[in-house]
Design an enzyme around this catalytic site. Structure first.
Site, PDB file in Angstrom:
ATOM      1  N   LEU A   5     -22.613  45.476 -38.046  1.00 39.37           N
ATOM      2  CA  LEU A   5     -21.626  46.430 -37.415  1.00 39.37           C
ATOM      3  C   LEU A   5     -21.794  44.973 -36.243  1.00 39.37           C
ATOM      4  CD1 LEU A   5     -23.468  49.830 -36.216  1.00 39.37           C
ATOM      5  CD2 LEU A   5     -22.272  48.781 -38.170  1.00 39.37           C
ATOM      6  N   GLY A  39     -26.064  46.356 -40.715  1.00 40.70           N
ATOM      7  CA  GLY A  39     -25.532  47.675 -41.084  1.00 40.70           C
ATOM      8  C   GLY A  39     -25.005  47.111 -42.513  1.00 40.70           C
ATOM      9  N   ASN A  70     -32.575  45.623 -40.096  1.00 41.76           N
ATOM     10  CA  ASN A  70     -33.216  44.669 -39.223  1.00 41.76           C
ATOM     11  C   ASN A  70     -33.267  44.779 -37.791  1.00 41.76           C
ATOM     12  OD1 ASN A  70     -31.270  43.465 -39.312  1.00 41.76           O
ATOM     13  ND2 ASN A  70     -31.276  41.039 -38.695  1.00 41.76           N
ATOM     14  N   GLU A  71     -32.593  45.905 -37.396  1.00 43.32           N
ATOM     15  CA  GLU A  71     -31.978  46.121 -35.434  1.00 43.32           C
ATOM     16  C   GLU A  71     -33.224  46.631 -34.462  1.00 43.32           C
ATOM     17  OE1 GLU A  71     -29.098  48.254 -38.120  1.00 43.32           O
ATOM     18  OE2 GLU A  71     -31.903  47.963 -38.650  1.00 43.32           O
TER      19      GLU A  71
END
Length: 277
Positions: free
Chosen positions: A84, A129, A152-153
Site C-alpha cells: 500500500l 499489500g 510484514n505490517e
C-alpha cells in the site's frame, strides 16, 4: 495505454484497452485465452487509489470476457509490489482515504473470488499489500533467490486486517501463519517455498511466466464449472466475512490511520526513507 494481443505464436498486435489504463498493462494470448496483467506503476508498484482502481477494472473485464486464466506480474525488475502507498494514509484527505480502502476491499474480493484461474509471477520483493495480491491468486511462482515476501505490517506498527490474515491462512498452516503475522516475517524465496507460501521457484521472470502458463494450461483441462465451484467453496468463508463486514472494516481502518501515534509513526518512516535517498 493498450492491450497487446497474441494472435498466434510470433505475431503480436495492439489495440486500445482504455485511455486511463496507465498503471496496468493487459496482454492476452489469443491461442490459450490466458491474460497477463502487468503492474507498471514504477518504480515499485506501490498501491495507490488509481492503481487499485485500474486493477479492479481489469478484473471486472476479465470476468466479463470469461478469461481462461490470468497471470499477475510486475514491470519492475526487482519489485512485484511494495504494498500500500503510505502517502495515501499519511495526512490523508477523508474522502480519498475512504475510496482508497473501499477500492482495496473490492479489488481483493474480485481477485480472491475470481471465477477464472489465477497465478502470481512474483518477479521481485513482495511485502504487505504486494504479498496480499500474490496470496489472493491460486498459485504463486517466485523468482529466486534474492527476493522476499510476507505480510510484514507489525514491523511498521500496523496490524494486518482479518481478510489479509485469511489470505495467508488459506495458503500455509495456521500455526505458521500466526507466527509470520505476529512477527511481520519476510520470507526469502527459498523459505517461502519450504513453508508453502509459494508453489514454485523460477530462475527469472521469463521462466516464471512459462511456468505460470504451464500451470494454467493444466487447469484448463479441468471442467470449468467444477473447478470454479471448488475454488469458491474453499474461499467462501473469507469472502463472505469481508462482504458482510465491509463497513465495519472501513471504520476500523479509518479510525486506526487517523490515530496520532500512527500518523507520527508514518512521519518517522517517511523521514527515514528520505534519509536513505
Amino acid at each position: 495505454s493498450s492491450v497487446v494481443i497474441n494472435l498466434n505464436p510470433g505475431v503480436w498486435c495492439t489495440r486500445n484497452f482504455s485511455s486511463s489504463e496507465k498503471f496496468v498493462d493487459v496482454s492476452m494470448n489469443e491461442k490459450t485465452g490466458i491474460s497477463t496483467v502487468t503492474m507498471q506503476r514504477l518504480p515499485v508498484n506501490s498501491l495507490n487509489l488509481e492503481l487499485l482502481q485500474e486493477l479492479s477494472n481489469v478484473f471486472d473485464s476479465l470476468e466479463k470476457d470469461k478469461c481462461k486464466g490470468m497471470i499477475l506480474t510486475s514491470a519492475s525488475p526487482t519489485v512485484f509490489s511494495a504494498g500500500l502507498d503510505i502517502l495515501e494514509m499519511y495526512k490523508p484527505k477523508p474522502d480519498r482515504l475512504k475510496d482508497f480502502w473501499s477500492t482495496l476491499q473490492d479489488t481483493w474480493i474480485k481477485l480472491f473470488g475470481s471465477s477464472y484461474a489465477t497465478v502470481a509471477a512474483i518477479n521481485g520483493h513482495s511485502p504487505a499489500g504486494g504479498c496480499l495480491l500474490a496470496l489472493s491468486c491460486e498459485y504463486r511462482i517466485m523468482v529466486g533467490p534474492k527476493y522476499t515476501i510476507g505480510l510484514n505490517e507489525t514491523q511498521l506498527g500496523i496490524v494486518a486486517p482479518k481478510w489479509f490474515q485469511y489470505s495467508m491462512e488459506n495458503v500455509i498452516p495456521k500455526r505458521q501463519a500466526e507466527l509470520a503475522l505476529t512477527m511481520g516475517r519476510m520470507f526469502s524465496t527459498e523459505e517461502a517455498y519450504k513453508v508453502g507460501l509459494v508453489d514454485e521457484v523460477a530462475t527469472d521472470k521469463n521462466d516464471a511466466l512459462v511456468k505460470a502458463e504451464k500451470f494454467l494450461s493444466g487447469m484448463s483441462k479441468v471442467p470449468t464449472m467444477a473447478r470454479t465451484l471448488a475454488k469458491l467453496s474453499s474461499r467462501q468463508e473469507a469472502l463472505e466475512w469481508l462482504k458482510n463486514n465491509k463497513e465495519q472494516d472501513l471504520k476500523q481502518f479509518l479510525g486506526f490511520v487517523n490515530l496520532p501515534a500512527v500518523q507520527k509513526g508514518l512521519d518517522i518512516y517517511l523521514e527515514s526513507l528520505k534519509k536513505k535517498k
